[in-house]
Structure formats: structure tokens, C-alpha cells
Design an enzyme around this catalytic site. Sequence first.
Site, PDB file in Angstrom:
ATOM      1  N   CYS A 167     132.801  55.665  49.025  1.00 49.55           N
ATOM      2  CA  CYS A 167     131.153  56.399  49.354  1.00 49.55           C
ATOM      3  C   CYS A 167     131.306  57.027  50.428  1.00 49.55           C
ATOM      4  O   CYS A 167     131.890  56.371  51.613  1.00 49.55           O
ATOM      5  CB  CYS A 167     130.389  54.982  49.458  1.00 49.55           C
ATOM      6  SG  CYS A 167     128.741  55.354  49.995  1.00 49.55           S
ATOM      7  N   TYR A 171     141.980  45.386  49.336  1.00 51.86           N
ATOM      8  CA  TYR A 171     142.470  46.615  50.220  1.00 51.86           C
ATOM      9  C   TYR A 171     142.903  45.524  51.418  1.00 51.86           C
ATOM     10  O   TYR A 171     141.901  44.636  51.858  1.00 51.86           O
ATOM     11  CB  TYR A 171     141.333  47.692  50.569  1.00 51.86           C
ATOM     12  CG  TYR A 171     141.150  48.637  49.318  1.00 51.86           C
ATOM     13  CD1 TYR A 171     141.962  49.705  49.169  1.00 51.86           C
ATOM     14  CD2 TYR A 171     140.247  48.201  48.559  1.00 51.86           C
ATOM     15  CE1 TYR A 171     141.746  50.411  48.164  1.00 51.86           C
ATOM     16  CE2 TYR A 171     139.930  48.924  47.623  1.00 51.86           C
ATOM     17  CZ  TYR A 171     140.680  50.121  47.551  1.00 51.86           C
ATOM     18  OH  TYR A 171     140.329  50.996  46.217  1.00 51.86           O
ATOM     19  N   ILE A 177     138.687  43.747  40.433  1.00 47.57           N
ATOM     20  CA  ILE A 177     138.425  44.658  41.643  1.00 47.57           C
ATOM     21  C   ILE A 177     139.862  44.702  42.278  1.00 47.57           C
ATOM     22  O   ILE A 177     140.654  44.084  42.537  1.00 47.57           O
ATOM     23  CB  ILE A 177     137.397  43.798  42.503  1.00 47.57           C
ATOM     24  CG1 ILE A 177     137.005  44.854  43.644  1.00 47.57           C
ATOM     25  CG2 ILE A 177     137.828  42.717  43.028  1.00 47.57           C
ATOM     26  CD1 ILE A 177     135.603  44.484  44.443  1.00 47.57           C
ATOM     27  N   GLU A 192     132.152  47.720  40.572  1.00 49.43           N
ATOM     28  CA  GLU A 192     132.665  47.760  41.719  1.00 49.43           C
ATOM     29  C   GLU A 192     132.771  49.220  42.446  1.00 49.43           C
ATOM     30  O   GLU A 192     132.894  50.386  41.826  1.00 49.43           O
ATOM     31  CB  GLU A 192     134.458  47.803  41.448  1.00 49.43           C
ATOM     32  CG  GLU A 192     135.253  47.902  42.737  1.00 49.43           C
ATOM     33  CD  GLU A 192     136.955  48.043  42.155  1.00 49.43           C
ATOM     34  OE1 GLU A 192     137.045  48.257  41.039  1.00 49.43           O
ATOM     35  OE2 GLU A 192     137.749  48.164  43.309  1.00 49.43           O
ATOM     36  N   ILE A 193     132.286  49.203  43.755  1.00 44.60           N
ATOM     37  CA  ILE A 193     132.345  50.465  44.276  1.00 44.60           C
ATOM     38  C   ILE A 193     133.499  50.937  45.146  1.00 44.60           C
ATOM     39  O   ILE A 193     134.210  50.089  46.085  1.00 44.60           O
ATOM     40  CB  ILE A 193     131.038  50.581  45.502  1.00 44.60           C
ATOM     41  CG1 ILE A 193     129.661  50.358  44.821  1.00 44.60           C
ATOM     42  CG2 ILE A 193     130.898  51.681  46.308  1.00 44.60           C
ATOM     43  CD1 ILE A 193     128.489  50.261  45.729  1.00 44.60           C
ATOM     44  N   VAL A 194     134.246  52.129  44.877  1.00 45.75           N
ATOM     45  CA  VAL A 194     135.341  52.296  45.429  1.00 45.75           C
ATOM     46  C   VAL A 194     135.298  53.148  46.733  1.00 45.75           C
ATOM     47  O   VAL A 194     135.971  53.015  47.454  1.00 45.75           O
ATOM     48  CB  VAL A 194     136.438  52.970  44.033  1.00 45.75           C
ATOM     49  CG1 VAL A 194     137.659  53.225  44.381  1.00 45.75           C
ATOM     50  CG2 VAL A 194     136.401  52.326  42.959  1.00 45.75           C
ATOM     51  N   PHE A 244     132.126  47.012  35.133  1.00 45.81           N
ATOM     52  CA  PHE A 244     132.681  45.739  34.287  1.00 45.81           C
ATOM     53  C   PHE A 244     131.423  45.148  33.804  1.00 45.81           C
ATOM     54  O   PHE A 244     131.280  44.210  34.127  1.00 45.81           O
ATOM     55  CB  PHE A 244     133.411  45.189  35.130  1.00 45.81           C
ATOM     56  CG  PHE A 244     134.662  45.610  35.952  1.00 45.81           C
ATOM     57  CD1 PHE A 244     134.597  46.434  37.124  1.00 45.81           C
ATOM     58  CD2 PHE A 244     135.759  45.691  35.108  1.00 45.81           C
ATOM     59  CE1 PHE A 244     135.568  47.006  37.788  1.00 45.81           C
ATOM     60  CE2 PHE A 244     137.085  46.457  35.667  1.00 45.81           C
ATOM     61  CZ  PHE A 244     137.056  46.837  37.174  1.00 45.81           C
ATOM     62  N   LEU A 263     130.107  44.858  44.087  1.00 38.92           N
ATOM     63  CA  LEU A 263     131.241  44.316  44.934  1.00 38.92           C
ATOM     64  C   LEU A 263     131.992  45.531  45.487  1.00 38.92           C
ATOM     65  O   LEU A 263     132.150  46.644  44.941  1.00 38.92           O
ATOM     66  CB  LEU A 263     132.139  43.464  44.008  1.00 38.92           C
ATOM     67  CG  LEU A 263     131.714  42.295  43.741  1.00 38.92           C
ATOM     68  CD1 LEU A 263     132.764  41.287  42.852  1.00 38.92           C
ATOM     69  CD2 LEU A 263     131.494  41.321  44.945  1.00 38.92           C
ATOM     70  N   PHE A 286     129.276  42.917  36.918  1.00 38.96           N
ATOM     71  CA  PHE A 286     129.241  43.903  38.213  1.00 38.96           C
ATOM     72  C   PHE A 286     130.064  45.149  38.241  1.00 38.96           C
ATOM     73  O   PHE A 286     130.747  45.548  37.365  1.00 38.96           O
ATOM     74  CB  PHE A 286     130.041  42.923  39.419  1.00 38.96           C
ATOM     75  CG  PHE A 286     131.457  43.079  39.020  1.00 38.96           C
ATOM     76  CD1 PHE A 286     132.179  42.164  38.304  1.00 38.96           C
ATOM     77  CD2 PHE A 286     132.351  43.908  40.077  1.00 38.96           C
ATOM     78  CE1 PHE A 286     133.517  41.990  38.045  1.00 38.96           C
ATOM     79  CE2 PHE A 286     133.567  43.873  39.716  1.00 38.96           C
ATOM     80  CZ  PHE A 286     134.168  42.819  39.060  1.00 38.96           C
TER      81      PHE A 286
END
Length: 753
Positions: A490, A556, A553, A486-488, A479, A522, A484
Site C-alpha cells: 500500500c 514478514y 497469508i 490480504e493487503i500486500v 481468499f 489482514l 479475508f
Amino acid sequence: MSEENNNQSNDSSSAGATRASNIQKIIDRKQKIFSLPRNSKLFKISTYSLCQYEKGCKCVGFKLSEEQRKRDEASYMPQNKDLCSNPNCNHPFSKHVCHLNSLTDPELNRLLNLIVDMENLYISISRQNDSDIKKVYIYLSKLLRHQVLMKQTSVVIPTNASMIGSPPFEDPSIQRIISNFVFLKYGHFRDHPSSKIQFQIFTELAKNFLHCVCTWDFESPNDRKECSTPEEASAYKVNYTRWLIFSWVPAFCSSLRQYKTSNIFGKTFLKSIYNFVSSLMLQKYKADKDREKLPTEKLIVFDSLPKFLDDLREEISNDNSLIFDPTFKPVFPQNAIGIKRELDANSNDDGRVKKLKRENTCEDLSDFTVINILDRINDDDYKINAEVLSSVKLTARDDVAKAEQSRNEISFHIIANSFKKQPSTENLAWLLTCKNVFAHQLPRMPKEYITQLVFDGKHKTLALIKNQKPIGGICFRSFPSQGFIEIVFCAVTSSEQVKGYGTHLMNHLKDYSNQQKIRHFLTYADEFALGYFKKQGFSDEIKLAPSIYSGYIKEYEGATLMHCELHPEIVYTQFSNVIRKQKEIIKELILQRQQEMQKVYPGITCFKDGSKCISLESIPGIKDINWKAFRALKQIKINEEDEDLEKLTMQLTSILSAVRQHQAAWPFLQPVSVQEVPDYYNVIKLPMDLKTISDRLKARYYRNSRLFQADMNRIFINCKIYNSPETEYVALANKLESYFQTKMRRLGLWVEI
């Protein structure tokens, strides 16, 4: 190891290889012992430690019975009921080691390290024919045995032992003497570019000479062939003993601190070993030259070896030579790169420079100093000594992954699906494999959801490729407008974990993000991923305003939002190497500073006369460390701390006020009454309550939020210790604790303890 002392070899490279091989075998053996089960470790330590189960027990070590030794001595796993076969003891194994049960595994390993070193010395004693060397080995083995008996892991050589003393033994050191010699004899070559290569050649020869001094095995006093006076022979015997204790033996006994020979000895020892070292250097050079072993560039250097050794012999024979002067300072040519700055910093003529040095209490190192230190720590001799001294080599988490990448065994690629351009078949295959890795490693996540995001054109995946196949990756979305990423997802496939791939993956993504000028990550982490993200620099303290990421973001349920801020000037894939190099530089600076501090000040005797306090300035040596500048700097720091303390006190006061007014706070407002709860203080040894915290806050007791947090936590811990979990008091403590943590986090004062 001791066989090298008996058989002096002219081929120093062969002897050095044998020595390095033996040292490596010792290190491997220690590692094998460190990996034994705890009971086996206790058994090995117990064989060398006193039985302390019963007062007056004279057993000095647990012994197996004859039957047990015959059964399987090598892999014996003691049972708690096994009895010690020593007639003075006969206690069971569990009682024999009861005083060792409180030791942690690192403490056990340190004792085992002492024991292995002691055993190696015992072996050396049996192989040693020289009576004087044998006495040294016996002395050191007894010293190590005493340390094991006392459960002490730091070995200090007693300075009152005979004539041993403590290093350094002479000033200037051999290192300094050889440096002085090079600049005194060949320094003029630096003035002219045409002859500068000559200076470099003699500098290289000086390094080789020092390397031989630090690594070669010298003649024992009984085997010494050189004729000398009784006084010289006596001095050599003393220095040889010191060399054995502080330089030679510690190379294979890491429990003992090893000193570099060239740093702790000086003129006397150099004169006594010069003929031995120089003759072996010439023999080795001639032998290598005849066998054409030396490369051309080395031949050019060593062709000047005879002249170098002759010049050095001439200077060493002159007791009044400037090379032995501790205050000798080489005169550098004015046009030398990086030297003028050094001259300016040490000039006695410029009063402005003196004033600047007094005022600047925290200056950067000069480029000249840094280059010299880097040359020093990059030297092969330095690296070998560092490896020998460290029985356990500490490595960064991603070292294995970086090594594999350098060998092209693994690679990293940014891959993504595209709406505008048809991706290659290989990219699609890699994306599919990454999707499968994520689905397998994240079983709680719906497979359809993973597939949707991985193949979504707005998301990208950093894939770790090994053997032409992805074994892990990070799926993310950028973004740029919000600043930032966003790590979805890993994950690394389970068969390839614990190799540092996860850390190296994240470091590559950090470098990629910095290239895109995006400074923030994030992610929502579940309970299983919290530890990983914390190790990668993530925190649950979000420094971005909610308005920046809210609505962007994906959220969850049951996961923790975590944030990581990147530094634009850090190359994260090289970060661990830089830190390791900085650590080595600092260690070398400390070592050099210790070697320079030769002056010993008299002790303080005024307290014997009844004085209860003295000024710091009156302590001998304080003024020599620029005390005034240090005191001014300290005063500035105190003023800054006072300003921060006022702000902190105001914040803590507001938190305490809110906590006291909470509906669950009523049981904790005052100290527990002895009349109402007679046995409370028999159970609770560290009582705490909100009134006591309020009094401490008014008295400025809390210099940081950690102390305040610890006292508040003590209230909740005490409540849960004294009361049963189902009581009302524990329920109130849980509510108040949750409320307190929320208030602390909002002000950014919460510290993970």
C-alpha cells in the site's frame, strides 16, 4: 465591519456579500496568525497580557523600543534578551512571557483568536459614529481584553450587566411565531393536493423572511425613522443592544457565542422591526423584478410576497393572535404524509400511546422530525452561519480526494495480470507504474519480490489514477473461502501524499470487499505503516482464529500482523459525510431542546438547614424528565455491569496470579520498605506493588481493565524512574512487563493508552 452599521443599504444582497467577504478576510487573517512560529505567537499575546515575572510589576503589555519598531515591526521575531520599553517593567522578553510558556499551541491559538477579535472591535470603535453602538463595542472589547489578561478563552457575557440579560429573551421565539402564522393562516391549503403548492409558496416566503431577520443590519435607535412611544423606543434600544451583543458582533468575533436572531427574540422585537424588514423585502423584490434578475420559479414565489406581508402585518398587530401563543399546535390534515405518526405520538386520547411513551425510553426519531431537521441544516442560511461560527474548519482526511474524484481529476481502477486473457497495454503500463511506486516507497522490500506479486495473476491492484497515470495503489489478494483479503503493498507517491489519497484508497477497497461479501482485511505492517493502518480501523488484536489465515497469508519478519473487520451496511467512501451529517443533526436537536427548556426551577435550600443528603426524586425538575423510566433503565445497566464485573474480576485474578508467580516478580510483591530504602518515597510519589493491586482487586476497585493496566504499568514506571537502566531491577521489570502484556492480549483486555 462597523461601516455596515453606519451605511444602511437597501440592496441586502450587496450588503450581505460585503459582510461575508469581510468575515472571510478575518478568518484568513486568523489562520495566518495561527500558523506563525511559537515565539511570534508569544510576542503578540505578550503585548496584551500582564507581566507576571516580578510581583508588583505594573506592566500591562510588552512594548518594543522605538528602534525595534522602526527596524521591522511587521515581521519582528523577538529575542529572549530584548527588553520591554515600558518604564514600569524593563524586563527581558523571556521573563515577560514566562507565565505563557506552559500553554499548548491550541491554547495559544484560542488566546490569539480573542486578541484578533479585540483588535477588530477597536477598529470598529474608531469607525463608528453612533455613540450607543460605540458603547457596546467598547464594552465587548474590554470584556475580551479582560479574558486575555486572565488567560481565559471561554467568554461569557455577565447576565448582571445592565439590562442585557441572557438569551432567549422571549417566548415564543420569532421562528416559532412565523411557523405558527404559516400553519394558522395557510394550513388549510395542505388539505387539497390542488392547493398544496400554495402552502409550499408561503412556506418558502416564511423562510426568506426569517433569513432577512437573521442576516440584515437593523436601524440603530438613533437612526430609527419609525415613530413610537417612549416605552417602545426604550424597549427597542434594549433589544437592539442585545442583538448587537449576541447576534451581530459574534458573526465577526468568533470568540463570542453567536445566537440566531429568530431564536432568541420574540413578539416585542418582531413588532419593532417588522416595518423595516417588510419594506426592504418589497423594495428588493421590485428592483430584482424590474431588472429581471429573478428566475421564473422565484418570480412565482415572490409574486405572493405582498399578500404574505399584509397577512403577517395583520396578525402581528393583533396582540391576542394565536401566533403568539407558546402552546399553539397546528392541526395537520389526516392524509398528510408522515403527519399521522406525529399525531399518534402526541395524542392525549389514547392511553396505550401514553403507556408506550413511558416505557420506551430510547425511541428513534420520527421520519417527520428527521426530514425537518435535514431541511434546516441543508438551508443556505444555516450553512453560512456554521462556517462563520467555525474559525477553523475541520475536514475529514479524504475530503480533498473525494472532491477531486467528483471533478473527475482522479479515478480508481481494479487492475491485474491474467493467465487466461491477454491484459490491455494500458493495464500493463499501469501495473508497471504501480510496481515502481511500491518499490520507491517501500525501499526495504526487494524489487524482484514486488514485481513478482504485482504481476502475479492471483493478486490484484486498486490503482489511483491521476492525469492518466497511477500515483498510488493497494496490491491485495482475496481468499473468498477463508473470508479475508490480504493487503500486500500500500503506497502513494511521495509528491502526492498528505492529500487524503491513502484514506480514500482504503475506503474504495473496503467498499469493493463488501461487494465481494468479504468482511475481513489482514496485513503485516512495518513500524512506519502502523500509524496509517490504525487510522484506517486496523488493530493488532486479531479477531480471526489462526487456523483461518495460517498458511495463507505471507509473513514478514519484524512486522506486526493487523486486522480490520468491515460492517456490511457501511458505504466507506461516504462514511465521513454520513458522520458529519449525523453530528449536525444531533447538534440541531440539542439546540432545539435547549430552546424548548424554558422553565427555571428554584434552587435547593435544604442544605442550609443542616441536611446532608436528599433523594434524587426531590430535586425540582427531576420528575419532569421521566425520572422513573430513567431510573429503571439505569438499574438494568447496573445489573449488566455487575455481571460484566464478575467476569472481569475473574480474568484479572488469573492474570495477577500468573504475574505473581513469575520468576521476575519478586522485587514487586510487597510495598518498598522505608527501612531498606529510606529515600524511595521522596522520589516516587505514586507507589504501587502487587499486594496493593491484589487488595484492590478483592475490593472490586477495578471496574474496567484500563484501571488494572494503569496500576500494573505504574509498578514498571516507578522501577525505571528510581533505578538506573543497567540495574537488575530494571531488567526484571522489563521481563515482567512483557509477560504481563502477553497475558492481557491473550484475553483481549489490553488497551492502548
